[in-house]
Scaffold this active site. Structure first.
Site, PDB file in Angstrom:
ATOM      1  N   HIS A 118       0.812  -1.220   0.000  1.00  0.00           N
ATOM      2  CA  HIS A 118       0.000   0.000   0.000  1.00  0.00           C
ATOM      3  C   HIS A 118       0.847   1.272   0.000  1.00  0.00           C
ATOM      4  O   HIS A 118       0.305   2.376  -0.082  1.00  0.00           O
ATOM      5  CB  HIS A 118      -0.987  -0.001   1.176  1.00  0.00           C
ATOM      6  CG  HIS A 118      -0.375   0.175   2.531  1.00  0.00           C
ATOM      7  ND1 HIS A 118      -0.126  -0.876   3.381  1.00  0.00           N
ATOM      8  CD2 HIS A 118       0.020   1.291   3.187  1.00  0.00           C
ATOM      9  CE1 HIS A 118       0.394  -0.420   4.515  1.00  0.00           C
ATOM     10  NE2 HIS A 118       0.488   0.900   4.415  1.00  0.00           N
TER      11      HIS A 118
ATOM     12  N   GLY B 162       3.283   5.688   9.464  1.00  0.00           N
ATOM     13  CA  GLY B 162       4.666   5.897   9.077  1.00  0.00           C
ATOM     14  C   GLY B 162       5.501   4.652   9.309  1.00  0.00           C
ATOM     15  O   GLY B 162       6.585   4.509   8.758  1.00  0.00           O
TER      16      GLY B 162
ATOM     17  N   SER C  38       1.898  -4.090   7.910  1.00  0.00           N
ATOM     18  CA  SER C  38       0.792  -3.798   7.001  1.00  0.00           C
ATOM     19  C   SER C  38      -0.122  -2.722   7.586  1.00  0.00           C
ATOM     20  O   SER C  38      -0.311  -1.670   7.007  1.00  0.00           O
ATOM     21  CB  SER C  38      -0.007  -5.071   6.723  1.00  0.00           C
ATOM     22  OG  SER C  38      -1.171  -4.778   5.971  1.00  0.00           O
TER      23      SER C  38
ATOM     24  N   SER D 211       4.462   1.706   8.416  1.00  0.00           N
ATOM     25  CA  SER D 211       4.076   0.757   7.368  1.00  0.00           C
ATOM     26  C   SER D 211       5.264   0.289   6.554  1.00  0.00           C
ATOM     27  O   SER D 211       6.125   1.076   6.186  1.00  0.00           O
ATOM     28  CB  SER D 211       3.050   1.386   6.426  1.00  0.00           C
ATOM     29  OG  SER D 211       1.784   1.435   7.019  1.00  0.00           O
TER      30      SER D 211
ATOM     31  N   ASP E 297      -0.245  -7.502   0.663  1.00  0.00           N
ATOM     32  CA  ASP E 297       0.273  -6.180   1.009  1.00  0.00           C
ATOM     33  C   ASP E 297       1.798  -6.198   0.945  1.00  0.00           C
ATOM     34  O   ASP E 297       2.478  -6.016   1.946  1.00  0.00           O
ATOM     35  CB  ASP E 297      -0.207  -5.736   2.389  1.00  0.00           C
ATOM     36  CG  ASP E 297      -0.038  -4.232   2.593  1.00  0.00           C
ATOM     37  OD1 ASP E 297      -0.296  -3.758   3.714  1.00  0.00           O
ATOM     38  OD2 ASP E 297       0.374  -3.533   1.636  1.00  0.00           O
TER      39      ASP E 297
END
Length: 379
Positions: free
Chosen positions: A224, A331, A348, A333, A252
């Site tokens: 993402h 942040g 994720s 991720s 993801d």
């Protein structure tokens, strides 16, 4: 933008006003598997003494090896496995009493369970195939290998008539438990593990450095964070590369190629001047300790709660995630999840924060490596 970081890649080149300036930061030594930094983090986040942390790491290393062995040998009789911290060993469920001795011979604890992993996986597969019919109050589902059941998560206070009808239907002929959760999970667009990297106006975290079959290098991160063709810059805003592949939702994960200014290292930033070395990617069973690195909140540890979970984000559902009680914030991720010295996956999304605690899901790294023909950079 001025950003002081203590763990940097060496040999990078900066371009300023048409000139090339070479520079290098001090190298950071990767500590051994049971480094003081890891022990300290486990003491802080898991409430262990230093000796208890060392003992647990050794026990979990043994449990990982047994887990891989029994999953292959038990076949249809396998009923899930998890690490029990109190026992200090792997607990394996079997549906056939004749298999108990086989499991015990490995050093694991064995118990009879009602449902095989195949049966429970079939339930989640059915939920996945009918995901579009689930009400918005349902935030996801997974197999609870400790309880030997399927768990469906529902947002607290949102169990309306449609939700109750859906839950009654899915539990009618399947082993299902309903758990209420305080918040719906969300993708963490502005957060992520490991060191920061940037895509346009967004920021994510590096998952793990990788190599291609042709000798190129790059990293895996969350899908993402960007789509194929998206440009990426590093923690220092210097050009890094671009997204070569991305899958989200459904999965993801993504991989980003790196240009020649960057050198891939087998490290995970512990945000204290040291790095955790990565030596492989053996899957940690439920109950194992696990730590996460991200560019917003740094280094935090917790436990693996469930494997192979489907999570329903607003952008679409993602299957095959692992649930943890490690906190994260936007942040983080894409950042690194690691257990011992084994890479686990990339952050994720989740709920909560690092002040009050929360739940965070990661995309297992092995799936991304397989999808793009990549290998981890290890040391």
């Amino acid at each position: 933008m001025s950003r002081k970081r203590t763990l940097r890649l060496t040999g990078a080149a900066l371009l300023a006003a048409g000139t090339v300036t070479a520079w290098a930061m001090p190298a950071v030594a990767a500590p051994p598997p049971q480094s003081p930094e890891l022990i300290n983090a486990m003491q802080r986040d898991l409430g262990l003494t230093a000796q208890q942390a060392r003992t647990r790491l050794a026990q979990e290393d043994a449990a990982r090896e047994i887990d891989q062995e029994v999953r292959g040998s038990l076949g249809a009789a396998f009923g899930g496995a998890h690490f029990d911290a109190e026992l200090g060993k792997l607990v394996v469920g079997v549906t056939d009493a004749a298999k108990l001795a086989e499991v015990r011979s490995t050093g694991a604890e064995a118990r009879i369970v009602a449902h095989s992993s195949g049966e429970l996986d079939a339930v989640t597969a059915e939920l996945d195939s009918t995901e579009s019919t689930a009400p918005e109050s349902v935030t996801g589902w997974y197999v609870d290998e400790i309880a030997n059941t399927v768990v469906v998560n529902v947002r607290e206070g949102a169990r309306d008539a449609a939700t109750e009808t859906y839950l009654a239907d899915v539990a009618a002929d399947a082993p299902v438990r309903v758990d209420e959760v305080a918040e719906a999970p969300r993708t963490l667009y502005d957060l992520v593990g490991g060191q920061a990297f940037y895509m346009g106006g967004g920021r994510c975290s590096v998952g793990f450095p990788v190599r291609t079959s042709s000798g190129g290098s790059g990293m895996v991160t969350a899908g993402h964070c960007g789509t194929a063709g998206t440009s990426a810059s590093g923690y220092n805003q210097a050009a890094l590369g671009s997204f070569q592949g991305s899958s989200f939702p459904g999965n993801d994960y993504a991989w980003v190629s790196a240009n020649s200014s960057w050198t891939a290292k087998p490290w995970v930033d512990m945000y204290n001047g040291s790095a955790r070395i990565v030596s492989g990617h053996g899957t940690a069973p439920a109950g194992s300790s696990i730590c996460r690195s991200g560019s917003t909140t740094g280094w935090h540890c917790g436990s693996v709660q469930a494997l192979n979970q489907t999570v329903r984000y607003a952008e679409g559902s993602v299957s095959g995630l692992t649930q943890t009680n490690v906190c994260a914030e936007p942040g983080d991720s894409g950042g690194s999840f690691i257990s011992g010295n084994q890479a686990q996956g990339m952050t994720s999304g989740g709920s909560g924060n690092c002040s009050s605690g929360g739940t965070t899901y990661f995309q297992p790294v092995g799936e991304a490596l397989s999808a793009y023909g990549l290998s981890l950079v290890t040391g």
